[in-house]
Design a protein around this motif. Structure first.
Motif, PDB file in Angstrom:
ATOM      1  N   LEU A   1       0.861  -1.187   0.000  1.00  0.00           N
ATOM      2  CA  LEU A   1       0.000   0.000   0.000  1.00  0.00           C
ATOM      3  C   LEU A   1       0.895   1.234   0.000  1.00  0.00           C
ATOM      4  N   ARG A   2       0.817   1.989  -1.085  1.00  0.00           N
ATOM      5  CA  ARG A   2       1.629   3.202  -1.223  1.00  0.00           C
ATOM      6  C   ARG A   2       0.735   4.318  -1.773  1.00  0.00           C
ATOM      7  N   ASP A   3       0.677   5.431  -1.028  1.00  0.00           N
ATOM      8  CA  ASP A   3      -0.142   6.592  -1.408  1.00  0.00           C
ATOM      9  C   ASP A   3      -1.612   6.210  -1.579  1.00  0.00           C
ATOM     10  N   GLY A   4      -2.082   5.299  -0.730  1.00  0.00           N
ATOM     11  CA  GLY A   4      -3.481   4.919  -0.766  1.00  0.00           C
ATOM     12  C   GLY A   4      -3.868   3.964  -1.862  1.00  0.00           C
ATOM     13  N   VAL A   5      -2.886   3.378  -2.577  1.00  0.00           N
ATOM     14  CA  VAL A   5      -3.174   2.482  -3.703  1.00  0.00           C
ATOM     15  C   VAL A   5      -2.481   1.153  -3.435  1.00  0.00           C
TER      16      VAL A   5
ATOM     17  N   THR B   1       3.242   0.402   3.310  1.00  0.00           N
ATOM     18  CA  THR B   1       2.671  -0.652   4.140  1.00  0.00           C
ATOM     19  C   THR B   1       2.733  -1.940   3.350  1.00  0.00           C
ATOM     20  N   LEU B   2       3.458  -2.926   3.885  1.00  0.00           N
ATOM     21  CA  LEU B   2       3.613  -4.225   3.236  1.00  0.00           C
ATOM     22  C   LEU B   2       2.686  -5.216   3.925  1.00  0.00           C
ATOM     23  N   LEU B   3       1.903  -5.947   3.144  1.00  0.00           N
ATOM     24  CA  LEU B   3       0.929  -6.893   3.685  1.00  0.00           C
ATOM     25  C   LEU B   3       1.207  -8.275   3.117  1.00  0.00           C
ATOM     26  N   LEU B   4       1.485  -9.226   4.003  1.00  0.00           N
ATOM     27  CA  LEU B   4       1.615 -10.639   3.676  1.00  0.00           C
ATOM     28  C   LEU B   4       0.428 -11.364   4.298  1.00  0.00           C
ATOM     29  N   CYS B   5      -0.293 -12.152   3.527  1.00  0.00           N
ATOM     30  CA  CYS B   5      -1.506 -12.770   4.045  1.00  0.00           C
ATOM     31  C   CYS B   5      -1.695 -14.148   3.432  1.00  0.00           C
ATOM     32  N   SER B   6      -2.548 -14.936   4.088  1.00  0.00           N
ATOM     33  CA  SER B   6      -2.901 -16.260   3.591  1.00  0.00           C
ATOM     34  C   SER B   6      -4.006 -16.144   2.539  1.00  0.00           C
ATOM     35  N   THR B   7      -4.415 -17.278   2.028  1.00  0.00           N
ATOM     36  CA  THR B   7      -5.417 -17.267   0.972  1.00  0.00           C
ATOM     37  C   THR B   7      -6.750 -16.714   1.455  1.00  0.00           C
ATOM     38  N   GLY B   8      -7.062 -16.912   2.752  1.00  0.00           N
ATOM     39  CA  GLY B   8      -8.339 -16.451   3.268  1.00  0.00           C
ATOM     40  C   GLY B   8      -8.525 -14.956   3.198  1.00  0.00           C
ATOM     41  N   LEU B   9      -7.457 -14.162   3.188  1.00  0.00           N
ATOM     42  CA  LEU B   9      -7.556 -12.711   3.036  1.00  0.00           C
ATOM     43  C   LEU B   9      -7.133 -12.250   1.650  1.00  0.00           C
ATOM     44  N   ALA B  10      -6.256 -12.984   1.003  1.00  0.00           N
ATOM     45  CA  ALA B  10      -5.800 -12.581  -0.340  1.00  0.00           C
ATOM     46  C   ALA B  10      -6.930 -12.670  -1.361  1.00  0.00           C
TER      47      ALA B  10
ATOM     48  N   ALA C   1     -15.253 -17.195   3.837  1.00  0.00           N
ATOM     49  CA  ALA C   1     -15.366 -17.609   5.236  1.00  0.00           C
ATOM     50  C   ALA C   1     -14.191 -18.460   5.693  1.00  0.00           C
ATOM     51  N   ASP C   2     -13.047 -18.427   4.988  1.00  0.00           N
ATOM     52  CA  ASP C   2     -11.885 -19.219   5.388  1.00  0.00           C
ATOM     53  C   ASP C   2     -11.093 -18.500   6.484  1.00  0.00           C
ATOM     54  N   ASP C   3     -10.108 -19.234   7.011  1.00  0.00           N
ATOM     55  CA  ASP C   3      -9.218 -18.640   8.006  1.00  0.00           C
ATOM     56  C   ASP C   3      -8.475 -17.459   7.392  1.00  0.00           C
ATOM     57  N   ARG C   4      -8.185 -16.469   8.254  1.00  0.00           N
ATOM     58  CA  ARG C   4      -7.463 -15.282   7.799  1.00  0.00           C
ATOM     59  C   ARG C   4      -6.219 -15.079   8.658  1.00  0.00           C
ATOM     60  N   THR C   5      -5.099 -14.937   7.973  1.00  0.00           N
ATOM     61  CA  THR C   5      -3.835 -14.614   8.623  1.00  0.00           C
ATOM     62  C   THR C   5      -3.191 -13.479   7.851  1.00  0.00           C
ATOM     63  N   SER C   6      -2.865 -12.400   8.541  1.00  0.00           N
ATOM     64  CA  SER C   6      -2.290 -11.221   7.892  1.00  0.00           C
ATOM     65  C   SER C   6      -1.120 -10.708   8.707  1.00  0.00           C
ATOM     66  N   VAL C   7      -0.119 -10.209   8.001  1.00  0.00           N
ATOM     67  CA  VAL C   7       1.090  -9.618   8.595  1.00  0.00           C
ATOM     68  C   VAL C   7       1.299  -8.270   7.925  1.00  0.00           C
ATOM     69  N   GLY C   8       1.237  -7.192   8.706  1.00  0.00           N
ATOM     70  CA  GLY C   8       1.431  -5.849   8.183  1.00  0.00           C
ATOM     71  C   GLY C   8       2.724  -5.242   8.690  1.00  0.00           C
ATOM     72  N   VAL C   9       3.444  -4.572   7.801  1.00  0.00           N
ATOM     73  CA  VAL C   9       4.703  -3.894   8.134  1.00  0.00           C
ATOM     74  C   VAL C   9       4.548  -2.442   7.714  1.00  0.00           C
ATOM     75  N   TRP C  10       4.552  -1.545   8.714  1.00  0.00           N
ATOM     76  CA  TRP C  10       4.421  -0.104   8.465  1.00  0.00           C
ATOM     77  C   TRP C  10       5.807   0.537   8.546  1.00  0.00           C
ATOM     78  N   GLU C  11       6.177   1.218   7.454  1.00  0.00           N
ATOM     79  CA  GLU C  11       7.473   1.874   7.385  1.00  0.00           C
ATOM     80  C   GLU C  11       7.346   3.300   7.937  1.00  0.00           C
ATOM     81  N   ALA C  12       8.258   3.668   8.813  1.00  0.00           N
ATOM     82  CA  ALA C  12       8.227   5.006   9.422  1.00  0.00           C
ATOM     83  C   ALA C  12       8.667   6.036   8.397  1.00  0.00           C
TER      84      ALA C  12
END
Length: 532
Positions: A395-399, A472-481, A521-532
């Motif tokens: 996610l960069r500049d809202g896109v 913002t970097l987002l790594l997620c499983s299939t349930g959220l992707a 309705a599958d399991d959701r796993t997400s990892v977010g990394v916010w850069e300062a």
């Protein structure tokens, strides 16, 4: 001396001599009382009931005629002309002069509005002719009539006042008239003087959106059933929700794994596994985040996902020093080859575990996606690797941008053929220089050459990119992707929530991860990394 004040011609003590003269003859008995007490009372009556001698009488004090106080009546204390709330006057000090010496501390707070004395009770004033003690060179007293004694008012019986009814907490919080803790009112006014400093308002509350799309999801938003288990399977239990976070270098990490709505309804365990771990210390530390998703139809999918995370974590931990150095140096080729070997070994252990359980390899496997993050503030290289489905977004500049590495289609041939891989040997075939016969004899394994494990069914994925401030970097499983790619409203809602410069807290990130979409309705796993 008579009662009228004239002075007799004879000596005033002649009556005493005539009364007690021993040479005088006794006059005889008489009907009048003639005891010593009677004579004392007679003398007292002659002097006067007030105990004071007549003016000009010499009572042995030099003829001054001063008043002699009655020994049976104590003298009245001198009365000072001051109000009850005024401090006592000091000797040798005028009322307008400041008090002498250091002021004494007060043991109570002074009243804000002291009440004046009652009108019908003026302050006492000493009678004329008496000096006020403790006042020097003061104005002469003004003669006034003595105050009329007034009986103290009888206090009225205390009237029982019922306490005010307490309002509910919500009503009191919404009332603008009631002050909030710290002196601020409910309408957001500042603190009163002397109170604590006003607290700066927090970030704007998130919108109360529970789902996106045209219709609400089919299942309930909260868990309804627990997975069934046996006493022998307690070690394999998986919690409904896992939440973690950290902050290193220039980034903030948030990670969450939630059981899907369908699994919550049916009482199935969460098939997704999450591992967040740090190896090393200070700037040489390396953070690994692993996300694994078990096969949907497999019975032990949650156990396979947990094994995949645990084994890749152990492999990275044993090589974390070399990996951290390669990340800071930007050696992408070395990172890709090294991480691929570690991933293949982890999947080799999964296949071995499946053989122990008597299962096929595809029945005990999981998709694995990992992030490697350096704790060095000067290093902004973020490394992704893994096998299987899922998503990697930025996610960069809202896109949003999909960073999933491209994978060649099955059967596609790239590059030139090499001997032994993609081409036939020149010595083989019926026209070749070497002919062999298959006699059906099993060749024993060589004790010196160890064959490498077969590659996983899915191709290996690798990507190394440099992050920019504000990304913002987002790594997620299939349930959220899948809903991110298939439902535009979800992507827009998460972009709006995660665009502010400050990363969300753990609770807010968990709420964002659980933003529901009908049909997913599958399991959701997400990892977010916010850069300062």
């Amino acid at each position: 001396m008579s009662q009228q004040g004239e002075r007799p011609a004879a000596h005033e003590d002649d009556w005493w001599r005539r009364l007690y003269d021993e040479t005088a003859a006794d006059t005889g008995s008489t009907d009048a009382a003639d005891s010593l007490d009677d004579r004392f009372d007679s003398a007292s009556d002659a002097v006067g009931p007030s105990g004071q001698g007549e003016p000009g009488r010499d009572d042995g004090d030099g003829g001054t005629g001063a008043a002699v106080p009655d020994p049976r009546t104590p003298p009245a204390p001198p009365v000072q002309a001051r109000a009850p709330w005024e401090p006592p006057a000091e000797a040798g000090r005028a009322p307008w002069e400041p008090p002498r010496g250091a002021a004494q501390p007060r043991a109570f707070a002074a009243p804000s509005n002291p009440e004046p004395p009652p009108v019908d009770e003026p302050p006492p004033v000493p009678p004329p002719g008496h000096d006020r003690p403790g006042i020097v060179d003061g104005p002469p007293p003004v003669p006034v009539s003595p105050p009329v004694p007034v009986s103290p008012p009888v206090p009225a019986p205390a009237e029982h006042v019922p306490p005010l009814p307490r309002r509910p907490v919500a009503e009191r919080a919404e009332s603008p008239e009631e002050p909030a803790p710290g002196g601020a009112t409910g309408s957001g006014a500042g603190a009163t003087p002397g109170g604590p400093d006003p607290v700066a308002p927090g970030p704007t509350s998130r919108p109360g959106v529970m789902y996106v799309g045209d219709r609400p999801p089919t299942y309930d938003a909260e868990p309804t059933a627990l997975p069934a288990t046996t006493p022998q399977e307690l070690d394999g239990l998986v919690a409904d929700t896992v939440l973690d976070g950290a902050r290193y270098g220039t980034y903030t990490l948030r990670a969450a794994s939630v059981r899907g709505d369908s699994a919550r309804f049916r009482g199935e365990p969460r098939r997704d596994a999450l591992l967040t771990v740090r190896f090393g210390a200070a700037d040489n530390a390396l953070v690994l985040v692993a996300v694994a998703s078990g096969a949907r139809a497999a019975e032990g999918a949650h156990l396979a996902a947990a094994d995949a995370c645990r084994w890749i974590g152990g492999a990275v931990g044993r090589s974390h020093a070399r990996l951290a150095e390669d990340i800071r140096a930007g050696r992408r080729a070395d990172l890709k080859s090294g991480l691929q070997r570690l991933t293949d070994r982890s999947y080799g252990r999964l296949r071995a575990r499946a053989a122990e359980l008597g299962l096929e390899p595809h029945e005990y496997t999981a998709g694995l996606r990992c992030l490697l993050l350096s704790a060095d503030p000067d290093c902004r290289t973020r490394v992704f690797f893994g096998v299987g489905g899922g998503g990697l977004f930025r996610l960069r500049d809202g896109v949003w941008r999909d960073l999933e590495p491209d994978v060649p289609a099955p059967g596609a041939v790239t590059g030139e053929p090499v001997v032994g891989f993609g081409s036939a040997s020149p010595e083989s075939g019926p026209h070749g220089d070497r002919l062999t016969m298959d006699l059906g004899i099993t060749t024993p394994p060589s004790p010196y050459i160890e064959s490498s494990p077969p590659p996983p069914a899915e191709p290996f994925r690798f990507r190394a990119s440099v992050a920019r401030p504000g990304d913002t970097l987002l790594l997620c499983s299939t349930g959220l992707a899948e809903p991110l790619r298939g439902e535009r409203a979800l992507a827009d809602e998460l972009a709006e929530r995660w665009t502010p410069p400050e990363p969300p807290g753990l609770a807010a990130f968990l709420a964002d991860t659980q933003l529901r979409v009908k049909g997913y309705a599958d399991d959701r796993t997400s990892v977010g990394v916010w850069e300062a």
